[in-house]
Enzyme design. Structure first.
Site, mmCIF file in Angstrom:
data_model
loop_
_atom_site.group_PDB
_atom_site.id
_atom_site.type_symbol
_atom_site.label_atom_id
_atom_site.label_comp_id
_atom_site.label_asym_id
_atom_site.label_seq_id
_atom_site.Cartn_x
_atom_site.Cartn_y
_atom_site.Cartn_z
ATOM 1 N N HIS A 1 -5.318 -3.433 -2.757
ATOM 2 C CA HIS A 1 -4.965 -2.402 -3.739
ATOM 3 C C HIS A 1 -4.931 -2.925 -5.162
ATOM 4 O O HIS A 1 -4.675 -2.165 -6.085
ATOM 5 C CB HIS A 1 -3.607 -1.782 -3.395
ATOM 6 C CG HIS A 1 -3.652 -1.009 -2.126
ATOM 7 N ND1 HIS A 1 -4.150 0.265 -2.048
ATOM 8 C CD2 HIS A 1 -3.311 -1.356 -0.868
ATOM 9 C CE1 HIS A 1 -4.094 0.688 -0.801
ATOM 10 N NE2 HIS A 1 -3.591 -0.282 -0.053
ATOM 11 N N SER B 1 0.799 -1.224 0.000
ATOM 12 C CA SER B 1 0.000 0.000 0.000
ATOM 13 C C SER B 1 0.829 1.269 0.000
ATOM 14 O O SER B 1 0.369 2.301 -0.463
ATOM 15 C CB SER B 1 -0.946 -0.005 1.198
ATOM 16 O OG SER B 1 -0.223 -0.172 2.400
ATOM 17 N N LYS C 1 -11.907 0.595 -1.899
ATOM 18 C CA LYS C 1 -10.846 1.239 -2.672
ATOM 19 C C LYS C 1 -11.303 1.314 -4.132
ATOM 20 O O LYS C 1 -12.180 2.105 -4.430
ATOM 21 C CB LYS C 1 -9.522 0.515 -2.433
ATOM 22 C CG LYS C 1 -9.060 0.810 -0.994
ATOM 23 C CD LYS C 1 -7.867 0.044 -0.510
ATOM 24 C CE LYS C 1 -7.525 0.522 0.907
ATOM 25 N NZ LYS C 1 -6.746 -0.439 1.673
HETATM 26 C C1 LIG Z 1 -6.713 -0.518 3.139
HETATM 27 C C2 LIG Z 1 -6.126 -1.846 3.402
HETATM 28 C C3 LIG Z 1 -6.764 -2.748 4.234
HETATM 29 C C4 LIG Z 1 -7.957 -2.357 5.052
HETATM 30 O O1 LIG Z 1 -9.110 -2.265 4.260
HETATM 31 P P1 LIG Z 1 -10.305 -1.346 4.771
HETATM 32 O O2 LIG Z 1 -11.476 -1.864 4.012
HETATM 33 O O3 LIG Z 1 -9.926 0.054 4.423
HETATM 34 O O4 LIG Z 1 -10.432 -1.563 6.244
HETATM 35 C C5 LIG Z 1 -6.248 -4.012 4.350
HETATM 36 N N1 LIG Z 1 -5.121 -4.383 3.701
HETATM 37 C C6 LIG Z 1 -4.461 -3.507 2.904
HETATM 38 C C7 LIG Z 1 -3.224 -3.967 2.205
HETATM 39 C C8 LIG Z 1 -4.925 -2.220 2.755
HETATM 40 O O5 LIG Z 1 -4.261 -1.347 2.033
#
Ligand SMILES: *Cc1c(COP(=O)(O)O)cnc(C)c1O
Length: 397
Positions: free
Chosen positions: A209, A181, A240
């Site tokens: 991602h 990320s 996302k």
């Molecule tokens: C954003 C993210 C999460 C968490 O997801 P949310 O739905 O925002 O709680 C988990 N793993 C990774 C790699 C992330 O970037």
């Protein structure tokens, strides 16, 4: 008498401030999008994870409105009580088809999924093998599991192989981000799949991602590399690239049946509201029907990558729309972020503890709603703002 027991907090906050590590909220005035308004100023937004530009897409908005009209605002309870809606099952079936698996199970967020699924698969006496730069929610899930956690160096399949070979644990599980990320680089997934098969280890892949971003149909890194059927647990998020909120785990029917009864972050939390599920179904429709979004995102990413490389930033390993603009020290990252903001660009400084000490950076992310002009303008502002000597060579961690 005022309670003085919290008096340590202002001091600690001041210490964080002095180290350039204090964080503050900054509300945007309107909707998420390629341009956001902060403090009355429009800024080109290079911070969001809304990779396909769906967070404010008319079809998602309409799907949410319709779902609210039909099903109301909230699910009212956890799934295992009476919060289990037909819409949850419709979305789960859709996600299983999207990921090419037998089954899928929704979670309230990616954080919930990582915090609760790892512990349902591995516990005391078992071993989890985790990439050193995995997301915080994976780290927390590892801790909560009670399993022995072996952290292998970032992207180091050989190091992972040695740890697996040395392990005598009853069950073994390897967990990795697909795209990392904060660095935008990708796990060596084919090698990891082969190692897991050789050593009889479970593989948990966090496609937060990469879902909607990589692969011919946006299925993710596993799809892009042709190994979807060889990953035991495909976790993905809906907040996302898919534009709304929530997360899921896709895999075998046995896996999801097991998680329904054993994953604490599935059991002990309120089910997703119907509107977000409807938005996710709409997002999957848009992804399938408007492949030009993904194509545009790829073209923008190629432009940004070439531009940052020309400026001397080490982004060779980036495979998607996330770019680390490495500035090493907190103060430099903050200064660069402020300078860009003066030119009308929003790129936030990412500092410890989110990233290792000495790797403070701007995290720049693109969405399909950006234009080439916005990317070029950002690169020009970064060049102007970077009189030389601030760039780093290869990263030092
Ligand atoms: C954003 C993210 C999460 C968490 O997801 P949310 O739905 O925002 O709680 C988990 N793993 C990774 C790699 C992330 O970037």
């Amino acid at each position: 008498m005022p309670n003085r027991a919290l008096d340590w907090i202002p001091q600690e906050l001041a210490a964080l401030e002095a180290r350039g590590q204090r964080r503050r909220l900054e509300p945007i005035a309107g909707a998420q999008g390629p341009v956001v308004e902060i403090d009355g100023r429009p800024l080109v937004n290079f911070c969001s994870n809304d990779y396909l530009g769906l967070a404010n897409h008319p079809r998602l908005r309409q799907a949410m409105v319709d779902a609210v009209e039909r099903y109301g605002a909230g699910a009212g309870a956890a799934r295992l009580l009476v919060g289990d809606l037909a819409l949850h099952h419709a979305l789960e079936e859709r996600l299983a088809r999207f990921k090419g698996t037998e089954s899928a199970l929704l979670f309230s967020s990616g954080y919930h999924a990582n915090a609760g699924v790892l512990g349902a698969l591995a516990g005391p006496g078992d071993a989890i093998f985790s990439d050193a730069w995995n997301h915080a929610s994976i780290i927390d899930g590892c801790r909560l599991s009670g399993a022995d956690v072996h952290v292998y160096p970032h992207l180091d399949a050989d190091g992972l192989g040695k740890l697996l070979a040395a392990s005598k644990a009853r069950r073994r599980l390897v967990v990795t981000d697909a795209i990392f990320s904060m660095d935008g680089d990708a796990a060596p997934l084919v090698e990891i799949v082969e190692l897991c098969e050789r050593h009889g280890a479970m593989l948990y892949l966090d496609e937060a991602h990469s879902t909607g971003v990589l692969g011919a149909t946006g299925g993710g890194l596993a799809e892009a590399l042709g190994v979807s059927g060889r990953v035991d647990v495909l976790m993905g998020t809906l907040g996302k690239a898919l534009g709304s909120y929530g997360a899921f785990v896709a895999g075998s029917r046995a896996l999801t049946n097991w998680l329904v009864g054993t994953s604490r972050t599935f059991i002990f939390t309120t089910a997703l509201p119907p509107a977000t599920c409807a938005a996710s179904i709409a997002a999957l429709d848009v992804l399938a029907e408007e492949p030009e979004r993904l194509a545009h995102l790829d073209a923008l990413s190629a432009r940004m990558k070439a531009g940052l490389e020309a400026l001397g930033f080490p982004v060779r390993d980036v495979v998607g729309p996330i770019f680390p603009v490495m500035l090493v020290e907190e103060a430099r990252a903050l200064e660069a972020s402020r300078g860009l903001r003066e030119h009308g660009y929003l790129a936030k400084a990412i500092r410890p503890p989110t990233v290792p000490r000495g790797t403070s950076r701007l995290r720049v992310s693109l969405t399909a709603s950006h234009t080439f002009e916005q990317v070029d303008g950002f690169l020009a502002a970064l060049r102007k703002d970077d009189p030389g000597g601030r760039r780093t060579g290869p990263r030092t961690t």
